[in-house]
Write an enzyme that holds these catalytic residues in place. Structure first.
Site, short mmCIF file in Angstrom:
data_model
loop_
_atom_site.label_atom_id
_atom_site.label_comp_id
_atom_site.label_asym_id
_atom_site.label_seq_id
_atom_site.Cartn_x
_atom_site.Cartn_y
_atom_site.Cartn_z
N ASN A 212 -3.13 3.47 8.60
CA ASN A 212 -4.52 3.13 8.94
C ASN A 212 -4.81 3.59 10.37
OD1 ASN A 212 -3.81 0.90 10.83
ND2 ASN A 212 -2.91 0.08 8.96
N ASP A 280 -0.29 -3.45 3.73
CA ASP A 280 0.01 -4.52 2.77
C ASP A 280 0.92 -4.04 1.65
OD1 ASP A 280 -1.43 -6.59 3.96
OD2 ASP A 280 -3.31 -5.81 3.18
N LYS A 290 9.69 17.01 -0.22
CA LYS A 290 8.22 17.09 -0.18
C LYS A 290 7.69 17.27 -1.61
CE LYS A 290 4.46 19.64 1.85
NZ LYS A 290 4.05 21.00 1.98
N LYS A 341 -7.54 -17.10 5.79
CA LYS A 341 -6.23 -16.56 6.20
C LYS A 341 -5.49 -17.55 7.10
CE LYS A 341 -6.85 -11.67 5.54
NZ LYS A 341 -7.34 -10.43 6.07
N LYS A 345 -2.00 -18.85 5.70
CA LYS A 345 -0.79 -18.38 6.37
C LYS A 345 -0.20 -19.41 7.33
CE LYS A 345 -1.85 -13.47 5.94
NZ LYS A 345 -1.43 -12.13 6.34
O1 PMT Z 1 -4.82 -1.26 17.23
P1 PMT Z 1 -6.27 -1.14 17.65
O2 PMT Z 1 -6.83 0.25 17.44
O3 PMT Z 1 -6.47 -1.62 19.07
O4 PMT Z 1 -7.15 -2.07 16.73
C1 PMT Z 1 -7.00 -3.46 16.78
C2 PMT Z 1 -7.05 -4.10 15.39
C3 PMT Z 1 -8.41 -3.93 14.78
C4 PMT Z 1 -5.97 -3.47 14.50
C5 PMT Z 1 -6.70 -5.62 15.59
O5 PMT Z 1 -7.65 -6.20 16.41
C6 PMT Z 1 -6.62 -6.36 14.26
O6 PMT Z 1 -7.60 -6.80 13.71
N1 PMT Z 1 -5.39 -6.52 13.73
C7 PMT Z 1 -5.12 -7.12 12.41
C8 PMT Z 1 -5.29 -6.08 11.36
C9 PMT Z 1 -4.90 -6.56 9.98
O7 PMT Z 1 -4.02 -6.02 9.40
O8 PMT Z 1 -5.57 -7.59 9.55
P2 PMT Z 1 -5.29 -8.31 8.13
O9 PMT Z 1 -6.45 -9.19 7.96
O10 PMT Z 1 -5.01 -7.30 7.09
O11 PMT Z 1 -3.96 -9.13 8.37
C10 PMT Z 1 -3.98 -10.48 8.82
C11 PMT Z 1 -2.79 -10.79 9.70
O12 PMT Z 1 -1.58 -10.69 8.92
C12 PMT Z 1 -2.58 -9.88 10.89
O13 PMT Z 1 -2.17 -10.68 11.97
C13 PMT Z 1 -1.47 -8.94 10.47
O14 PMT Z 1 -0.70 -8.49 11.59
C14 PMT Z 1 -0.64 -9.85 9.56
N2 PMT Z 1 0.09 -9.13 8.51
C15 PMT Z 1 -0.56 -8.53 7.48
C16 PMT Z 1 0.17 -7.94 6.46
C17 PMT Z 1 1.58 -7.95 6.53
N3 PMT Z 1 2.30 -7.39 5.58
N4 PMT Z 1 2.19 -8.55 7.55
C18 PMT Z 1 1.49 -9.14 8.55
O15 PMT Z 1 2.07 -9.67 9.49
#
Ligand code: PMT
Length: 409
Positions: A212, A280, A290, A341, A345
């Site tokens: 991403n 995810d 490849k 969330k 979590k």
């Molecule tokens: O990196 P930048 O360009 O500065 O941008 C910042 C950002 C937009 C990435 C940041 O501010 C942000 O929003 N990060 C969380 C992104 C995310 O994956 O959100 P989510 O809603 O999908 O996940 C929720 C939380 O679970 C997050 O804390 C994530 O780190 C955590 N997670 C998710 C999936 C996974 N398999 N493991 C995790 O720990």
């Protein structure tokens, strides 16, 4: 006794409130603070070097080319000497000079050369304070890391009423005391933190991956802000082009699995902040070579779920950090989805950002967030630089940690 033997450099600016600097000096001296002062040229119109020296029991510095002292106490050593620097009153003109990095006299040169926290205490007419130019400088200076005390609302020396009145010496004193109380406690407790940042890459073959647009900026800034508060911080970063900051431990990883491994290795910590945009899902099968254009397998990539690092940290029995902060990137129903969330979590705080706007969130220098706690309380931080937002988040985390710590002990 948090203030005992602390070294504070006070810059006295040119404004009618300059006389209040003398009251602040008196309060600090009563608490055994060692004070040095710089009296600006316009500050000298309001208080005299003699009155300042009488109270501080130290020489009052005035001129950058002071023949008697420059050889011995230059602008660099004055700023290195201090544990903290306070500028009062901070005029609109002084804010302008700081915002463009002007070094035209001893005061501005010391501040530009400083590696210490600097408290600015503005005092000016309400119109001057609310003017777009001053408000713009205010934002720039906050982004540079200057800390503002006030201004307050009230009646001004000119007779007008509004925002722009300088905080009282008591209020400034309380702020300084809290500042050192917190610093001392952090040093004593030796808090540790881990921060995850950036994207993860999940490879389909040796050269192609699912990922991403996360740049890692927000997490880098959070790690830096925690470090600045005196907390030993480790940053676990997915692929990113950011230049590593010195003084910050960084571990680079590629996939979610590697990030999870590194997080586990870093435990125990007191604070965990998950800003990373972890993929995810990952392809179940990674081709050794490849994948060819002709290969039919590309018609059907099968995915499996990656481990959820945030959830693992929140729900771990043995090494759960005292404060776990999640981030959440949403394009709709931002607060509502973030609350779900947070609940599912089990994190202590969640920072929600709307990533539907291209100029905010992913890969931008700016963000706009809402911090939500377990009671459902929402603190909204309007659009600002990621560094500013990171400082706010770091301070909220530290305050929460200190409150928790007090209630346990
Ligand atoms: O990196 P930048 O360009 O500065 O941008 C910042 C950002 C937009 C990435 C940041 O501010 C942000 O929003 N990060 C969380 C992104 C995310 O994956 O959100 P989510 O809603 O999908 O996940 C929720 C939380 O679970 C997050 O804390 C994530 O780190 C955590 N997670 C998710 C999936 C996974 N398999 N493991 C995790 O720990």
């Amino acid at each position: 006794m948090s203030l005992k033997n602390k070294k504070i450099l006070i810059v006295i600016g040119g404004g009618i409130s300059a006389y209040k600097a003398l009251d602040l000096i008196r309060l600090l001296k009563k608490n055994n603070v060692n004070i040095k002062t710089i009296l600006t040229k316009s500050g000298k119109e309001f208080v005299t070097p003699l009155s300042v020296t009488t109270l501080t029991k130290n020489k009052t510095f005035e001129d950058i080319f002071d023949k008697n002292s420059e050889a011995e106490i230059d602008h660099i050593s004055l700023s290195r000497w201090a544990d903290l620097i306070v500028v009062l009153p901070t005029t609109a003109n002084f804010m302008t000079k700081l915002s463009i990095g002007k070094a035209e006299d001893l005061a501005t040169t010391v501040l530009l050369a400083s590696d210490k926290d600097i408290l600015l205490v503005p005092a000016m007419n309400v119109r001057m304070w609310l003017h777009k130019a001053t408000q713009n400088n205010f934002r720039i200076l906050q982004d540079y890391g200057y800390i503002f005390i006030g201004p307050e609302k009230g009646e001004m020396a000119c007779g007008e009423y509004g925002e722009g009145k300088m905080s009282s010496p008591r209020q400034i004193y309380s702020y300084i005391k809290d500042y050192f109380d917190k610093k001392n406690l952090v040093i004593k407790k030796k808090f540790k933190a881990l921060v995850t940042t950036g994207p993860t890459r999940e490879y389909l073959d040796p050269v192609r991956y699912i990922s991403n647009e996360s740049s890692g900026k927000q997490g880098y800034e959070v790690a830096l802000a925690l470090r600045k508060l005196g907390i030993e911080t480790k940053l676990i970063s997915g692929p990113s082009n950011l230049i590593p900051f010195k003084d910050l431990k960084i571990k680079n990883i590629v996939s979610a699995k590697e990030m999870m491994c590194e997080v586990k290795k870093s435990l125990p910590v007191d604070i965990a902040v998950c800003t990373a945009a972890v993929s995810d899902f990952k392809p179940i099968y990674k081709s050794k070579n490849k994948i060819k254009k002709t290969d039919n397998r590309m018609n059907s990539i099968k995915f499996e779920k990656n481990p959820d690092i945030l959830e693992f940290l929140c729900k771990s029995n043995k090494d759960r950090p005292k404060i776990v902060v999640g981030f959440c990137a949403e394009t709709e129903k931002v607060i509502q989805n973030a609350k779900v969330k947070l609940r599912e979590k089990y994190c202590d705080l969640i920072v929600a950002n709307n990533v539907s706007n291209k100029n905010l969130g992913f890969n931008s220098d700016f963000n706009k967030v809402s911090i939500i706690d377990q009671t459902g309380k929402v603190i909204s931080i309007p659009k600002n630089k990621k560094s500013y937002i990171a400082n706010k988040i770091a301070n909220i985390i530290l305050d929460k940690l200190l409150i928790n710590d007090k209630s346990i002990n």
